[in-house]
Design a protein around this motif. Sequence first.
Motif, PDB file in Angstrom:
ATOM      1  N   ARG A  72       0.847  -1.190   0.000  1.00  0.00           N
ATOM      2  CA  ARG A  72       0.000   0.000   0.000  1.00  0.00           C
ATOM      3  C   ARG A  72       0.878   1.234   0.000  1.00  0.00           C
ATOM      4  O   ARG A  72       2.031   1.222   0.467  1.00  0.00           O
TER       5      ARG A  72
ATOM      6  N   GLU B 101      -4.574   8.619   4.436  1.00  0.00           N
ATOM      7  CA  GLU B 101      -4.584   8.668   5.904  1.00  0.00           C
ATOM      8  C   GLU B 101      -5.059  10.044   6.364  1.00  0.00           C
ATOM      9  O   GLU B 101      -4.271  10.929   6.698  1.00  0.00           O
TER      10      GLU B 101
ATOM     11  N   ARG C  52       8.132   1.907   3.122  1.00  0.00           N
ATOM     12  CA  ARG C  52       7.939   3.339   3.390  1.00  0.00           C
ATOM     13  C   ARG C  52       9.269   3.964   3.792  1.00  0.00           C
ATOM     14  O   ARG C  52      10.286   3.271   3.919  1.00  0.00           O
TER      15      ARG C  52
HETATM   16  N1  GLU Z   1       0.666   8.460   6.479  1.00  0.00           N
HETATM   17  C1  GLU Z   1       2.063   8.300   6.736  1.00  0.00           C
HETATM   18  C2  GLU Z   1       2.836   9.394   6.014  1.00  0.00           C
HETATM   19  O1  GLU Z   1       2.310  10.030   5.122  1.00  0.00           O
HETATM   20  C3  GLU Z   1       2.618   6.992   6.234  1.00  0.00           C
HETATM   21  C4  GLU Z   1       2.178   5.868   7.052  1.00  0.00           C
HETATM   22  C5  GLU Z   1       2.911   4.591   6.782  1.00  0.00           C
HETATM   23  O2  GLU Z   1       3.415   4.400   5.670  1.00  0.00           O
HETATM   24  O3  GLU Z   1       2.935   3.784   7.662  1.00  0.00           O
HETATM   25  O4  GLU Z   1       3.966   9.625   6.395  1.00  0.00           O
END
Ligand code: GLU
Length: 459
Positions: free
Chosen positions: A6, A42, A197
């Motif tokens: 994701r 998110e 990430r």
């Molecule tokens: N929403 C988070 C961000 O934009 C990323 C969350 C994740 O990848 O766990 O940094």
Amino acid sequence: MNVVTRFAPSPTGFLHIGGARTALFNYLFTKRYKGQFLLRIEDTDKARSTDIAIKAIISGLEWLNLNHDGKIVFQSHNSLRHKNIADELLKSGNAYRCYLSNEEQNQIRNDYMKRGLPFRSPWRNKKYNNENENSYVIRIKMPDEGFTEIKDLVQGKVRIANNKLDDFVLLRSNNLPTYMLAVVVDDYDMGITHIIRGDDHLNNAFRQHWIYKFLDWKVPDFAHIPLIHGEDGSKLSKRHGALGVEEYKEMGFLSDSINSYLMNLGWRASEKEPITLSEASKIFEIKSVGKSSSKFNISKLKNINSYFLKTENPKNIINLIISNNELGIEKYKKRIVKALPYLIERASTINDLVDASTWLKNDNYEVIFEENLKFNSNDLSLLVSFKEYLRGLNIDSKIEIEDHFNKWLTKENIKIKDIGKNLRLCLTGSGSSIDLMKILDILGIEEIIRRLSYNLDRS
Ligand code: GLU
């Protein structure tokens, strides 16, 4: 291998270049293993999330061709589920209600910090009173001893002492989840197998690990990719090129180039020569992403863009150069088709091509020829002679313009250098570096006569 990944951006700003690379690595890894690449917005932080940012993220991903599978998940729609999970952790004794006020909390935190201890609330071991009306948060009960270890696909084995981990908040007093809880619950519900990430989230992974463990959920594989830095080694900022993907589009970069360059920032295999998304999808390995941070370099991006300008289908390039509302578009388009191979040699971006093709337009002589050209009498008579010579020709003649020009040079008994500079100026308004014969060919006899007349009348 079953792969579900994701990209989970917070819509508090545009899709910047770092976010785009995270999306790209998730996409490539997924395609490599024929898995599913999901998109989750998110948006739990309602105060900072905006619709404009959501649109920018979606259109940015679309432009980069990083198409996600399935429907977009909006995290804010799952708050009830998040609350239920917090309650479940409460019931199993892995979380507790904490009634501290902010001030009390800060005081304890400071005190513990001074003693090198992680934050623990005095409510951790108290039996909570169902009748307590005061507002509370739900905190996780972290283990005090031992280590938490993660086998990260990029960072290798990494671990942290558990006495470094705070009892962090899972559910706020307004019943809304923190990022830490929401991300784990959503990743689990979406069946995410691999979390790829930025490595700024590595510390969160140790904490999130415990939520999985307490719920008896399988911990997904992690791959924390090093952040992109500016050329001077500092955190990437706007000044270094941390712009929104849309801004790169506006600057005249192709999405292939952005993707290819972003692969270069960390994935070693792509360093030799630029590759496309589909080529990379066949060979991408998350294990060959390096551990050290990479530096963003706009000149490298430009070099890659020059490469893709040359390999891209010319029709697509031409559509990007011409905006549909331009006047005299047909003639202009024909000229660009002829000129493109020469223009492209010197261009790094679509915007360079737009600038370099201004002289090919049809109806904007005021722009092409900003100033009245001045010639001495000898030059003037040569230009008049060439114009008259062309006027006397049969336009349908099959003879190339180059041959006509050479015949005229012989007739006048002059060399190309005697007229070249002035003729180029009369035809292009500048010292355009394309070969003069090509300029004659691209414009054609009629247009050459028109331009000569325009400039001779004004001189
Ligand atoms: N929403 C988070 C961000 O934009 C990323 C969350 C994740 O990848 O766990 O940094």
